[in-house]
Write an enzyme that holds these catalytic residues in place. Structure first.
Site, PDB file in Angstrom:
ATOM      1  N   SER A  15      -6.520   2.828  -5.680  1.00 26.97           N
ATOM      2  CA  SER A  15      -6.204   3.034  -4.109  1.00 26.97           C
ATOM      3  C   SER A  15      -7.531   2.917  -3.038  1.00 26.97           C
ATOM      4  CB  SER A  15      -5.453   4.188  -3.845  1.00 26.97           C
ATOM      5  OG  SER A  15      -4.344   4.276  -4.330  1.00 26.97           O
ATOM      6  N   SER A  30      -3.101   2.670  -1.968  1.00 25.71           N
ATOM      7  CA  SER A  30      -2.626   3.474  -0.855  1.00 25.71           C
ATOM      8  C   SER A  30      -3.521   3.899   0.238  1.00 25.71           C
ATOM      9  CB  SER A  30      -2.077   4.914  -1.502  1.00 25.71           C
ATOM     10  OG  SER A  30      -3.259   5.600  -2.091  1.00 25.71           O
ATOM     11  N   LYS A  62      -8.220   9.885   5.718  1.00 23.10           N
ATOM     12  CA  LYS A  62      -7.091   9.645   5.285  1.00 23.10           C
ATOM     13  C   LYS A  62      -6.223  10.874   4.891  1.00 23.10           C
ATOM     14  CE  LYS A  62      -4.972   7.954   0.651  1.00 23.10           C
ATOM     15  NZ  LYS A  62      -5.279   7.112  -0.803  1.00 23.10           N
TER      16      LYS A  62
END
Length: 493
Positions: free
Chosen positions: A183, A159, A79
């Site tokens: 998330s 997210s 990420k």
């Protein structure tokens, strides 16, 4: 999806060990898959071809010498919130344009030390603020899943939308992700993958771009429960560079899989039956209860009376911490700089151009609730609510409950560019209604796919555990996974 990219981490690990495949072959298969699919799915914002190949070559050499690490040769996506030395790290924000850190985050350093291979950086909501991966400066990520008979694009959740989409589309063997209010768990539920948010303090936050420091936790997104357990073992560690890191031995999470849940007490919170919850979510929940019951678990009704205050309290605490954390981005030392007539003007111009709409909204909410006249009315009150939420869980666990079963999300994945959600941020925030409470209490939570809805889209269940008892979550999630089966999207990209 090639034969090699279809392998789970556990399967690839065994084949690499047996020298049936090489790390280089496996890495090349993933790089080819990314090159073919990324224009359609937009899961990666940077692909590190050369670095991946040199890491895979080093893995092959270690395997040949009998020095393989726990994740030797396993290709992973990272990420864009984790600092990766010399590699694009921008939290998918314009304000961090061109930023390449001089250091490595503890989580990624742990993974590379165990022999994992970095494929690249994954798309995400800007600064991890969002529930649909539509706030990224690099554009939205598309969910690899589509409703039956439809070509409409769906969101992968957020997210960590890039992480979840890449895992579901077999563009990496597994991925790092972070969870501040859901998330990891919400995108996992939307993409038919497994995601675990560990207990606060279990995994180091050092070198991870901060959103809300008292809520942020890193964890893995993987194809199945076993892979999530394997990744979590490598990610977790004591880290003296993170003052919230807890000095507890890291268990062998994989060993918890397959242990019986006979006699385990599973709590079902009555407050989670929210108004307007779709029938398919209630049905899924009942299915999960039955799976655990059939495996010998004891199901008990519980009450978490302060549940309804979790979401409003979260949307005070998280923006407050974000407004403070994001004050450091000013265009002076790194990232975007927009010239101004003086230093104050330069700050204003840079922040106005560099931050996206949702990030600006949260900075403004945060600044407002921390301002002199409102601090007591909002922020202090929200922190008091947080203490009460924590106490609700402590009371339930004191009565012998081992884990709590809830839905992971109030619906399946929704359409990309949904106008109603775009115009009403509160409706978007409601996507986190089942997940934020876990962050507010600092507890571990896992999302596991448990079925498909009428349109053929994946739905997930969430298990919440006692602090630092992630093993129990892996154990119970594995039972649900064994009963429900696994879910893979039909390829359209």
């Amino acid at each position: 999806m090639s034969e090699l990219t279809a392998l789970t981490i556990a399967e690839a690990r065994d084949k690499l060990k047996a020298k049936a495949i090489t790390a280089t072959e496996l890495t090349d298969a993933y790089l080819s898959a990314i090159d073919a699919a990324n224009d359609a799915i937009n899961a990666y914002v940077a692909v590190t071809h050369d670095q991946a190949r040199s890491m895979a070559k080093a893995s092959d050499e270690r395997i040949a010498k009998g020095e393989a690490g726990a994740l030797e040769g396993i290709p992973l996506g990272v990420k864009d919130l984790f600092a990766t030395k010399g590699v694009h790290t921008q939290a998918c924000s314009h304000i961090l344009d061109g930023f390449k850190p001089e250091y490595e985050s503890t989580v990624t350093a742990n993974l590379w030390a165990d022999g994992a291979v970095m494929l690249g950086k994954l798309n995400m909501d800007e600064f991890a603020m969002g529930s649909s991966n539509e706030t990224s400066y690099y554009g939205p990520v598309k969910n690899p899943w589509r409703a039956k008979g439809s070509n409409a694009d769906l969101v992968p959740g957020g997210s960590s939308g890039g992480s979840a989409a890449a895992v579901a589309a077999h563009l990496c063997a597994g991925a790092t992700a972070t969870d501040t209010g859901g998330s990891i768990r919400q995108p996992a539920a939307f993409t038919g993958t497994v995601g675990i948010k560990p207990t606060y303090g279990r995994v180091s936050r050092w070198g991870t771009v901060a959103f809300a420091s008292s809520l942020d936790q890193a964890g893995p997104i993987a194809r199945d429960v076993r892979d999530a357990a394997i990744l979590m073992k490598s990610m977790a560690s004591l880290d003296l560079k993170d003052t919230t890191s807890v000095d507890l031995p890291v268990p062998d999470y994989e060993a918890a899989l397959g242990r019986s849940v006979k006699g385990m007490k599973i709590g079902i919170p009555r407050e989670y039956r929210v108004d307007g919850m779709p029938g398919e979510i209630e049905e899924l929940w009942q299915k999960g209860i039955q799976y655990l019951k059939d495996a010998g678990a004891e199901i008990v009704d519980i009450s978490l009376p302060h549940t309804k205050y979790a979401l409003p309290a979260y949307y005070i605490v998280a923006p407050a911490e974000a407004s403070s954390n994001l004050a450091r981005y000013d265009g002076v030392r790194y990232g975007l700089r927009v010239p101004g007539k003086d230093i104050a003007d330069m700050y204003e111009q840079t922040r106005a151009a560099g931050f996206g709409k949702e990030v600006k909204r949260r900075i403004m909410i945060g600044t407002y609730v921390l301002s002199a006249g409102y601090y007591d009315a909002y922020y202090l009150r929200a922190q008091k609510v947080r203490t009460l939420i924590k106490k609700d869980f402590e009371d339930v666990f004191a009565k012998g409950v081992d884990a709590i079963l809830t839905p992971a999300t109030p619906s399946a994945a929704f359409s990309l560019a949904d106008e109603v959600l775009a115009n009403d941020p509160v409706k978007m925030y409601l996507n986190d209604i089942f997940t934020v409470i876990v962050n507010m209490a600092g507890l571990p939570g896992i999302a596991v796919p448990a079925g498909l809805n009428g349109q053929g889209l994946p739905l997930g269940l969430q298990l919440i555990g006692r602090p630092f008892e992630e093993e129990t979550l892996f154990q119970a999630a594995h039972v649900i996974e064994q009963a429900a089966g696994r879910f893979t999207p039909a390829k359209w990209w």
